[in-house]
Design a protein around this motif. Structure first.
Motif, PDB file in Angstrom:
ATOM      1  N   UNK A  12      15.472  17.345  43.690  1.00 34.23           N
ATOM      2  CA  UNK A  12      15.273  18.723  44.126  1.00 34.23           C
ATOM      3  C   UNK A  12      13.820  19.071  43.849  1.00 34.23           C
ATOM      4  N   UNK A  13      13.101  19.440  44.895  1.00 30.83           N
ATOM      5  CA  UNK A  13      11.688  19.792  44.771  1.00 30.83           C
ATOM      6  C   UNK A  13      11.557  21.304  44.645  1.00 30.83           C
ATOM      7  N   UNK A  14      10.717  21.741  43.716  1.00 31.12           N
ATOM      8  CA  UNK A  14      10.444  23.168  43.561  1.00 31.12           C
ATOM      9  C   UNK A  14       9.258  23.512  44.445  1.00 31.12           C
ATOM     10  N   UNK A  15       9.528  24.265  45.504  1.00 26.12           N
ATOM     11  CA  UNK A  15       8.483  24.640  46.453  1.00 26.12           C
ATOM     12  C   UNK A  15       7.679  25.823  45.916  1.00 26.12           C
ATOM     13  N   UNK A  16       8.370  26.750  45.282  1.00 28.77           N
ATOM     14  CA  UNK A  16       7.757  27.908  44.633  1.00 28.77           C
ATOM     15  C   UNK A  16       8.670  28.298  43.472  1.00 28.77           C
ATOM     16  N   UNK A  17       8.273  29.246  42.654  1.00 28.71           N
ATOM     17  CA  UNK A  17       9.141  29.630  41.531  1.00 28.71           C
ATOM     18  C   UNK A  17      10.533  30.118  41.945  1.00 28.71           C
ATOM     19  N   UNK A  18      10.667  30.532  43.199  1.00 29.66           N
ATOM     20  CA  UNK A  18      11.972  31.045  43.654  1.00 29.66           C
ATOM     21  C   UNK A  18      12.593  30.230  44.778  1.00 29.66           C
ATOM     22  N   UNK A  19      11.989  29.086  45.125  1.00 34.49           N
ATOM     23  CA  UNK A  19      12.486  28.313  46.266  1.00 34.49           C
ATOM     24  C   UNK A  19      12.508  26.821  45.937  1.00 34.49           C
ATOM     25  N   UNK A  20      13.615  26.179  46.270  1.00 37.97           N
ATOM     26  CA  UNK A  20      13.729  24.734  46.078  1.00 37.97           C
ATOM     27  C   UNK A  20      14.166  24.078  47.384  1.00 37.97           C
ATOM     28  N   UNK A  21      13.982  22.768  47.442  1.00 37.89           N
ATOM     29  CA  UNK A  21      14.373  22.003  48.627  1.00 37.89           C
ATOM     30  C   UNK A  21      14.902  20.652  48.171  1.00 37.89           C
ATOM     31  N   UNK A  22      16.020  20.238  48.740  1.00 30.85           N
ATOM     32  CA  UNK A  22      16.591  18.944  48.389  1.00 30.85           C
ATOM     33  C   UNK A  22      15.836  17.814  49.070  1.00 30.85           C
ATOM     34  N   UNK A  23      15.707  16.710  48.344  1.00 33.91           N
ATOM     35  CA  UNK A  23      15.187  15.472  48.907  1.00 33.91           C
ATOM     36  C   UNK A  23      16.393  14.549  49.087  1.00 33.91           C
ATOM     37  N   UNK A  24      16.526  13.977  50.278  1.00 33.97           N
ATOM     38  CA  UNK A  24      17.688  13.144  50.616  1.00 33.97           C
ATOM     39  C   UNK A  24      17.266  11.706  50.864  1.00 33.97           C
ATOM     40  N   UNK A  25      18.139  10.786  50.536  1.00 37.59           N
ATOM     41  CA  UNK A  25      18.044   9.422  51.029  1.00 37.59           C
ATOM     42  C   UNK A  25      19.067   9.331  52.155  1.00 37.59           C
ATOM     43  N   UNK A  26      18.629   8.911  53.312  1.00 36.17           N
ATOM     44  CA  UNK A  26      19.516   8.760  54.470  1.00 36.17           C
ATOM     45  C   UNK A  26      19.517   7.278  54.806  1.00 36.17           C
ATOM     46  N   UNK A  27      20.706   6.684  54.874  1.00 30.27           N
ATOM     47  CA  UNK A  27      20.756   5.255  55.150  1.00 30.27           C
ATOM     48  C   UNK A  27      21.927   4.902  56.048  1.00 30.27           C
ATOM     49  N   UNK A  28      21.803   3.719  56.648  1.00 28.65           N
ATOM     50  CA  UNK A  28      22.822   3.197  57.553  1.00 28.65           C
ATOM     51  C   UNK A  28      23.480   2.012  56.860  1.00 28.65           C
ATOM     52  N   UNK A  29      24.808   2.033  56.786  1.00 30.00           N
ATOM     53  CA  UNK A  29      25.589   0.936  56.206  1.00 30.00           C
ATOM     54  C   UNK A  29      26.427   0.296  57.289  1.00 30.00           C
ATOM     55  N   UNK A  30      26.510  -1.043  57.253  1.00 28.36           N
ATOM     56  CA  UNK A  30      27.363  -1.726  58.228  1.00 28.36           C
ATOM     57  C   UNK A  30      28.797  -1.806  57.729  1.00 28.36           C
TER      58      UNK A  30
END
Length: 69
Positions: A12-30
Motif C-alpha cells: 500500500x503506497x501512501x500518496x498523501x497523508x490522507x490518500x493511499x493506493x494499493x500496489x498489485x501483482x497481476x499474473x497469469x497461471x496455467x
C-alpha cells in the motif's frame, strides 16, 4: 485451456497523508499452476489495464479472473 489471471495486493503506497493506493501483482497461471506471465499494477485502474493486456495477449486460454483485495 484453463488459465487464470490473478491479482493480489502486495503493498500500500501512501500518496498523501490522507490518500493511499494499493500496489498489485497481476499474473497469469496455467492449468498446472505454473506462472506464465506477470506485471505490477498501481491502483485499480492500472490493474484493469494490465488485466486487459493479458486477455489480449492470451485470449481464449484465459478461463477465469480472480481479484483478491
Amino acid at each position: 485451456m484453463n488459465w487464470t489471471i490473478i491479482s493480489k495486493v502486495v503493498d500500500v503506497a501512501e500518496i498523501s497523508p490522507t490518500d493511499t493506493q494499493n500496489e498489485y501483482i497481476v499474473y497469469v497461471k496455467n492449468e498446472t499452476g505454473q506462472n506464465i506471465d506477470g506485471a505490477l499494477a498501481y491502483g485499480k485502474t492500472d490493474r484493469t489495464k494490465v488485466t486487459k493486456q493479458f486477455i489480449s495477449k492470451y485470449g481464449s486460454r484465459i478461463d477465469k479472473i480472480e481479484h483478491e483485495e
